[in-house]
Write an enzyme that holds these catalytic residues in place. Structure first.
Site, mmCIF file in Angstrom:
data_model
loop_
_atom_site.group_PDB
_atom_site.id
_atom_site.type_symbol
_atom_site.label_atom_id
_atom_site.label_comp_id
_atom_site.label_asym_id
_atom_site.label_seq_id
_atom_site.Cartn_x
_atom_site.Cartn_y
_atom_site.Cartn_z
ATOM 1 N N ILE A 89 0.866 -1.193 0.000
ATOM 2 C CA ILE A 89 0.000 0.000 0.000
ATOM 3 C C ILE A 89 0.890 1.225 0.000
ATOM 4 C CG2 ILE A 89 -1.889 1.231 1.133
ATOM 5 C CD1 ILE A 89 -2.532 -1.246 2.682
ATOM 6 N N HIS A 90 0.784 2.060 -1.007
ATOM 7 C CA HIS A 90 1.559 3.310 -1.026
ATOM 8 C C HIS A 90 0.714 4.351 -1.737
ATOM 9 C CE1 HIS A 90 2.835 2.803 -5.319
ATOM 10 N NE2 HIS A 90 2.520 1.568 -5.019
ATOM 11 N N GLY A 91 1.303 5.489 -2.051
ATOM 12 C CA GLY A 91 0.536 6.602 -2.606
ATOM 13 C C GLY A 91 -0.366 6.238 -3.769
ATOM 14 N N ALA B 96 -3.168 3.849 -2.381
ATOM 15 C CA ALA B 96 -4.073 4.407 -1.378
ATOM 16 C C ALA B 96 -4.936 5.514 -1.969
ATOM 17 C CB ALA B 96 -3.267 4.937 -0.203
#
Lengths: 164, 137
Positions: free
Chosen positions: A12-14, A17
């Protein structure tokens, strides 16, 4: 049901998300990763990255497969994440209800000392084992593509793998 | 799509655009002004952005309240009620506005700004793990 199974070594990262959870309209995110399932620090960072209002489940790959096959989840749109192709293949072989597999970011920042790597497109850098798993993945009856962010076109992995 | 301009002292504006492109692939959705990196007069660029709105809603992000870039923007925006100016710009607020599908209103902007503040990072207090059943509910 899994609305998208994404392979992304940042989990999960920019991009995930902010953009993908909105695009896919998935209330639930499942991180299927053995390391994350046993490491509290990794769990903390994943919880921080989860957008407000979304439910997060962090499970080992085997336990995640049980969740995906739980009849209670049939009507729930889930966004599944693994950080490597081998784990994604295992899920794809053991779960029937997957809309598509997005092999997005893999191996670009990995330790390059462990033998030769194979570059597939600009965001995949695969070991022999990962390349073999990706070839297996394309043989299943599920769309396998690469799309880093929704504004990119979907590229077929099968065509990216020609001559590999 | 809301029309967006980011204007800053130096390369902050194009830097935000670069981050936006990596995170969302939508870097081309914003116009940027990097002021004072050369002798270019950027005031006509602000005018052009406002003119091209043609009455539609526009959002201008500036870096510093009271800074000269913000001053020039305020002079150009005067009497244009269709343009919102946001200052103290950070990446979260630009992302929120870019990703907002609806046309921006003042109330919406206030809501997005409230959710985009700089913050001290602390370990989340809510450390409860969901069971499979509560996740699938």
């Amino acid at each position: 049901m899994i609305a998208q199974l994404r392979v992304d070594d940042r989990l999960i990262h920019g991009q995930v998300a902010l953009v993908w959870t909105k695009e896919l309209d998935t209330p639930g995110i499942v991180v299927a990763n053995d390391n994350a399932a046993s490491n509290e620090m990794v769990q903390m960072t994943l919880k921080m990255a989860t957008p407000t209002g979304k439910k997060l489940l962090i499970r080992s790959v085997d336990d995640a497969i049980k969740v995906f096959n739980n009849p209670k989840g049939k009507g729930m749109r889930m966004f599944a994440l693994t950080n490597n192709v081998t784990d994604a293949l295992k899920i794809a072989q053991n779960v029937s209800d997957i809309d598509g597999i997005n092999v997005a970011n893999v191996g670009r920042f990995a330790d390059k000392s462990e033998g030769e790597t194979h570059q597939v497109g600009s965001t995949l850098m695969l070991s022999d084992k990962e390349l073999a798993a990706l070839k297996e993945l394309t043989k299943l009856d599920i769309p396998v593509f690469q799309q880093v962010v929704p504004s990119n076109p979907k590229s077929s992995i099968a065509s990216m793998l020609k001559n590999k | 799509m809301n029309k967006i301009l980011i204007a800053s002292h130096g390369h902050l504006a194009s830097g935000v655009q670069s981050s936006l492109e990596i995170l969302t692939g939508m870097g081309n959705k914003v116009t940027v002004i990097d002021a004072y990196v050369d002798d270019h007069d950027y005031v006509p660029d602000i005018k052009k952005f406002i003119d091209e709105l043609d009455g539609q809603t526009g959002i201008i992000f500036t870096d510093l309240f009271g800074g000269s870039v913000n001053q020039k923007v305020m002079l150009e925006v005067a009497d244009h009620e269709n343009v919102f100016v946001i200052t103290g710009t950070n990446l979260p607020i630009v992302l929120s506005v870019v990703l907002e599908g609806e046309e921006i209103t003042k109330a919406k902007l206030e809501e997005l700004i409230a959710a985009s503040q700089v913050q001290l990072v602390e370990e989340p207090k809510d450390d409860t793990d969901l069971s499979d059943d509560s996740f699938l509910e």
